[in-house]
Write a protein that holds these residues in place. Sequence first.
Motif, mmCIF file in Angstrom:
data_model
loop_
_atom_site.group_PDB
_atom_site.id
_atom_site.type_symbol
_atom_site.label_atom_id
_atom_site.label_comp_id
_atom_site.label_asym_id
_atom_site.label_seq_id
_atom_site.Cartn_x
_atom_site.Cartn_y
_atom_site.Cartn_z
ATOM 1 N N MET A 1 0.874 -1.204 0.046
ATOM 2 C CA MET A 1 -0.153 -0.005 -0.185
ATOM 3 C C MET A 1 0.806 1.260 0.020
ATOM 4 O O MET A 1 1.877 1.242 0.959
ATOM 5 C CB MET A 1 -0.883 0.184 1.152
ATOM 6 C CG MET A 1 -1.877 1.280 1.283
ATOM 7 S SD MET A 1 -2.792 0.870 2.962
ATOM 8 C CE MET A 1 -3.058 2.594 3.229
ATOM 9 N N THR A 2 0.413 2.249 -0.758
ATOM 10 C CA THR A 2 1.365 3.520 -0.957
ATOM 11 C C THR A 2 0.656 4.453 -0.136
ATOM 12 O O THR A 2 -0.443 4.672 -0.106
ATOM 13 C CB THR A 2 1.499 3.831 -2.363
ATOM 14 O OG1 THR A 2 2.061 2.905 -3.250
ATOM 15 C CG2 THR A 2 2.228 5.182 -2.423
ATOM 16 N N ASP A 3 1.432 5.284 0.854
ATOM 17 C CA ASP A 3 1.014 6.210 1.879
ATOM 18 C C ASP A 3 0.547 7.417 0.594
ATOM 19 O O ASP A 3 1.289 7.820 -0.100
ATOM 20 C CB ASP A 3 1.771 6.653 2.784
ATOM 21 C CG ASP A 3 1.886 5.505 3.552
ATOM 22 O OD1 ASP A 3 0.824 4.840 3.980
ATOM 23 O OD2 ASP A 3 3.224 5.291 4.117
ATOM 24 N N ILE A 4 -0.433 8.084 1.034
ATOM 25 C CA ILE A 4 -0.873 9.534 0.432
ATOM 26 C C ILE A 4 -0.339 10.413 1.367
ATOM 27 O O ILE A 4 -1.029 10.560 2.467
ATOM 28 C CB ILE A 4 -2.433 9.620 0.138
ATOM 29 C CG1 ILE A 4 -2.741 8.287 -0.900
ATOM 30 C CG2 ILE A 4 -2.775 10.875 -0.656
ATOM 31 C CD1 ILE A 4 -2.118 8.232 -2.258
ATOM 32 N N TYR A 5 0.586 11.392 0.907
ATOM 33 C CA TYR A 5 0.861 12.627 1.624
ATOM 34 C C TYR A 5 0.150 13.834 0.990
ATOM 35 O O TYR A 5 0.225 14.294 -0.157
ATOM 36 C CB TYR A 5 2.430 12.581 1.551
ATOM 37 C CG TYR A 5 3.129 11.555 2.406
ATOM 38 C CD1 TYR A 5 2.854 11.281 3.509
ATOM 39 C CD2 TYR A 5 3.463 10.536 1.380
ATOM 40 C CE1 TYR A 5 3.704 10.217 4.278
ATOM 41 C CE2 TYR A 5 3.962 9.244 2.030
ATOM 42 C CZ TYR A 5 4.237 9.129 3.428
ATOM 43 O OH TYR A 5 4.768 8.048 3.982
ATOM 44 N N ARG A 6 -0.355 14.704 2.035
ATOM 45 C CA ARG A 6 -1.014 15.874 1.625
ATOM 46 C C ARG A 6 -0.209 16.906 2.383
ATOM 47 O O ARG A 6 -0.479 17.010 3.579
ATOM 48 C CB ARG A 6 -2.577 15.932 1.923
ATOM 49 C CG ARG A 6 -3.346 14.879 1.191
ATOM 50 C CD ARG A 6 -4.838 15.022 1.044
ATOM 51 N NE ARG A 6 -5.213 15.382 2.380
ATOM 52 C CZ ARG A 6 -6.253 15.446 3.083
ATOM 53 N NH1 ARG A 6 -7.336 14.778 2.213
ATOM 54 N NH2 ARG A 6 -6.728 16.016 4.113
ATOM 55 N N VAL A 7 0.506 17.730 1.785
ATOM 56 C CA VAL A 7 1.250 18.878 2.102
ATOM 57 C C VAL A 7 1.326 19.751 1.327
ATOM 58 O O VAL A 7 1.009 19.851 0.096
ATOM 59 C CB VAL A 7 2.596 18.170 2.435
ATOM 60 C CG1 VAL A 7 2.946 17.171 3.350
ATOM 61 C CG2 VAL A 7 3.470 17.991 1.202
ATOM 62 N N ASP A 8 1.333 21.113 2.014
ATOM 63 C CA ASP A 8 1.378 22.391 1.244
ATOM 64 C C ASP A 8 2.693 23.065 1.746
ATOM 65 O O ASP A 8 2.944 23.116 2.780
ATOM 66 C CB ASP A 8 0.327 23.348 1.832
ATOM 67 C CG ASP A 8 -1.017 22.740 1.288
ATOM 68 O OD1 ASP A 8 -1.076 22.488 0.132
ATOM 69 O OD2 ASP A 8 -1.999 22.974 2.132
ATOM 70 N N VAL A 9 3.611 23.041 0.665
ATOM 71 C CA VAL A 9 4.941 23.663 0.905
ATOM 72 C C VAL A 9 4.889 25.152 0.306
ATOM 73 O O VAL A 9 4.714 25.183 -0.822
ATOM 74 C CB VAL A 9 5.966 22.720 0.020
ATOM 75 C CG1 VAL A 9 7.460 23.294 0.504
ATOM 76 C CG2 VAL A 9 5.787 21.491 0.738
ATOM 77 N N GLU A 10 5.332 26.142 1.179
ATOM 78 C CA GLU A 10 5.214 27.499 0.696
ATOM 79 C C GLU A 10 6.888 27.911 0.788
ATOM 80 O O GLU A 10 7.469 27.671 1.889
ATOM 81 C CB GLU A 10 4.630 28.298 1.598
ATOM 82 C CG GLU A 10 3.047 28.189 1.719
ATOM 83 C CD GLU A 10 2.513 29.039 2.679
ATOM 84 O OE1 GLU A 10 2.965 29.993 3.399
ATOM 85 O OE2 GLU A 10 1.173 28.701 2.801
ATOM 86 N N ILE A 11 7.411 28.330 -0.224
ATOM 87 C CA ILE A 11 8.791 28.806 -0.430
ATOM 88 C C ILE A 11 8.669 30.060 -0.671
ATOM 89 O O ILE A 11 8.161 30.714 -1.853
ATOM 90 C CB ILE A 11 9.514 27.975 -1.359
ATOM 91 C CG1 ILE A 11 9.112 26.453 -1.136
ATOM 92 C CG2 ILE A 11 10.828 28.157 -1.492
ATOM 93 C CD1 ILE A 11 8.973 25.639 -2.227
ATOM 94 N N THR A 12 9.488 30.945 -0.283
ATOM 95 C CA THR A 12 9.992 32.341 -0.276
ATOM 96 C C THR A 12 11.323 32.688 -0.177
ATOM 97 O O THR A 12 12.310 32.277 0.610
ATOM 98 C CB THR A 12 9.307 33.342 0.538
ATOM 99 O OG1 THR A 12 9.708 33.104 1.901
ATOM 100 C CG2 THR A 12 7.584 33.454 0.459
ATOM 101 N N ALA A 13 11.854 33.720 -1.401
ATOM 102 C CA ALA A 13 13.192 34.010 -1.100
ATOM 103 C C ALA A 13 13.455 35.395 -1.416
ATOM 104 O O ALA A 13 12.759 35.891 -2.436
ATOM 105 C CB ALA A 13 14.183 33.046 -2.082
#
Length: 137
Positions: A1-13
């Motif tokens: 079984m494959t895990d489902i990852y729900r993430v929001d990645v915010e990147i600023t530079a």
Amino acid sequence: MTDIYRVDVEITAPVYDTEVTSRVADAVANIFPNADLEEAFGEIRAEAHAMDHFSELLHRQEILDTARGEFFANREGDTFSFALKKQAAFEDRVNFSVGESDELGEIAVRVRVEAPTLEEYVDHIAPPTEDGRPIED
């Protein structure tokens, strides 16, 4: 079984007057190639929903313990954050920015984990190690 990852990645530079905007964008894209980049006045903003390439870099550079330390030290609820040095990112390397701010500014990353848990997601991208090697389940 494959895990489902729900993430929001915010990147600023930040992009300083002495920098070329496209080089800062390249630095972000090197570490987060699947991010949607946007140029704003004086900064690069990006959003992603996976950190697979970042995880590969952590494994390749053998800095999983360092990464885990940064993630858990800068945790707030379901979110963790960290900063990366721009110059290293431009060279496709992960170098966490700790202590004094880098003269070129930093790439700020904020990760919010919706599913599963923050701990499980950190284990996915930077698994615990023993004698410097990832511990297999």
